[in-house]
Design a protein around this motif. Sequence first.
Motif, mmCIF file in Angstrom:
data_model
loop_
_atom_site.group_PDB
_atom_site.id
_atom_site.type_symbol
_atom_site.label_atom_id
_atom_site.label_comp_id
_atom_site.label_asym_id
_atom_site.label_seq_id
_atom_site.Cartn_x
_atom_site.Cartn_y
_atom_site.Cartn_z
ATOM 1 N N ASP B 31 44.531 31.019 39.174
ATOM 2 C CA ASP B 31 43.437 30.329 38.879
ATOM 3 C C ASP B 31 42.246 30.890 38.408
ATOM 4 O O ASP B 31 41.307 30.418 38.163
ATOM 5 N N TYR B 32 42.613 32.321 38.371
ATOM 6 C CA TYR B 32 41.169 33.337 37.955
ATOM 7 C C TYR B 32 41.977 34.592 37.331
ATOM 8 O O TYR B 32 43.000 34.992 37.816
ATOM 9 N N TYR B 36 39.945 44.348 32.917
ATOM 10 C CA TYR B 36 39.574 45.585 33.352
ATOM 11 C C TYR B 36 39.338 46.480 32.233
ATOM 12 O O TYR B 36 40.528 46.625 31.693
ATOM 13 N N GLN B 38 39.583 50.681 31.789
ATOM 14 C CA GLN B 38 39.764 52.081 32.621
ATOM 15 C C GLN B 38 39.939 53.176 31.516
ATOM 16 O O GLN B 38 40.694 53.463 30.748
ATOM 17 N N GLY B 43 37.975 54.790 37.672
ATOM 18 C CA GLY B 43 38.597 53.850 38.134
ATOM 19 C C GLY B 43 38.499 52.440 37.190
ATOM 20 O O GLY B 43 37.511 52.530 36.333
ATOM 21 N N PRO B 44 39.235 51.558 37.269
ATOM 22 C CA PRO B 44 39.293 50.318 36.593
ATOM 23 C C PRO B 44 37.621 49.594 36.670
ATOM 24 O O PRO B 44 37.254 49.621 37.782
ATOM 25 N N PHE B 46 35.367 46.488 35.902
ATOM 26 C CA PHE B 46 35.176 44.891 35.343
ATOM 27 C C PHE B 46 34.544 44.545 34.051
ATOM 28 O O PHE B 46 33.532 45.214 33.621
ATOM 29 N N PHE B 89 43.359 46.444 31.211
ATOM 30 C CA PHE B 89 44.222 45.589 32.063
ATOM 31 C C PHE B 89 43.682 44.407 32.124
ATOM 32 O O PHE B 89 42.554 43.829 32.255
ATOM 33 N N ASN B 93 44.816 36.100 39.672
ATOM 34 C CA ASN B 93 44.645 36.090 41.235
ATOM 35 C C ASN B 93 45.446 34.836 41.282
ATOM 36 O O ASN B 93 45.020 33.810 40.839
ATOM 37 N N GLY B 98 42.540 35.494 50.633
ATOM 38 C CA GLY B 98 42.102 36.625 50.054
ATOM 39 C C GLY B 98 42.333 37.079 48.429
ATOM 40 O O GLY B 98 42.637 35.799 47.785
ATOM 41 N N SER B 99 42.161 37.978 48.129
ATOM 42 C CA SER B 99 42.148 38.364 46.684
ATOM 43 C C SER B 99 43.095 38.977 46.334
ATOM 44 O O SER B 99 43.138 40.315 46.004
ATOM 45 N N ARG B 100 44.407 38.678 46.017
ATOM 46 C CA ARG B 100 45.563 39.224 45.717
ATOM 47 C C ARG B 100 45.595 39.439 44.258
ATOM 48 O O ARG B 100 46.238 38.385 43.532
ATOM 49 N N LEU B 101 45.214 40.427 43.530
ATOM 50 C CA LEU B 101 45.256 40.511 42.190
ATOM 51 C C LEU B 101 46.663 41.225 41.516
ATOM 52 O O LEU B 101 47.016 42.073 42.274
ATOM 53 N N PHE B 103 48.102 42.860 38.254
ATOM 54 C CA PHE B 103 47.821 43.376 37.048
ATOM 55 C C PHE B 103 48.928 43.455 36.202
ATOM 56 O O PHE B 103 50.232 43.684 36.493
#
Lengths: 115, 113
Positions: B31-32, B36, B38, B43-44, B46, B89, B93, B98-101, B103
Amino acid sequence: DTAVSQTPKYLVTQMGNDKSIKCEQNLGHDTMYWYKQDSKKFLKIMFSYNNKELIINETVPNRFSPKSPDKAHLNLHINSLELGDSAVYFCASSHFGTTSTDTQYFGPGTRLTVL
Amino acid sequence: GESVGLHLPTLSVQEGDNSIINCAYSNSASDYFIWYKQESGKGPQFIIDIRSNMDKRQGQRVTVLLNKTVKHLSLQIAATQPGDSAVYFCAENKRTSGSRLTFGEGTQLTVNP
């Protein structure tokens, strides 16, 4: 500067050694992560901690042990390093939210080379 | 210039052209979505995000389009500049605590002067 910082930036070590990577964030976030990026740039989550509590633990060898002394720090300890552990490890942080829209901010990475 | 398909890892464009980077996601429950950037040795970073209740969102020189029907995401960069050269990238989500991305594989954008 407000940011996610990691030390060291480069780590070169022999197979079988034990090493640690440290991560700190001063963004006021309560959730921190470790990601592994392989040679093909693929990023995969390893662990996530919220307020020092482990909330995500992907299929990672138990030689990898994260430790969160407080919500601003998440360290990664690796025992008995193997050649396949060579990668770039990224720390990230975010607010913890049920809306799932909490942006993760990444550190600069630690390039680990196992010889 | 435009990247096509899921497995084209590179995109080369001329400075000043518009770039389109494509991404397919796998989980219809996501839903999200986030893009990113890099840069080499960093680092990546936003760039822009979009929720699943939207199909378009614009930022400064960047636009993200979301097509939930075909589970496709794209990043459009207007007037591409040499500083835009990086790996891009997409990430999704999943609706878990929690925030399990998760990629995507990334696309290397090279901007030629």
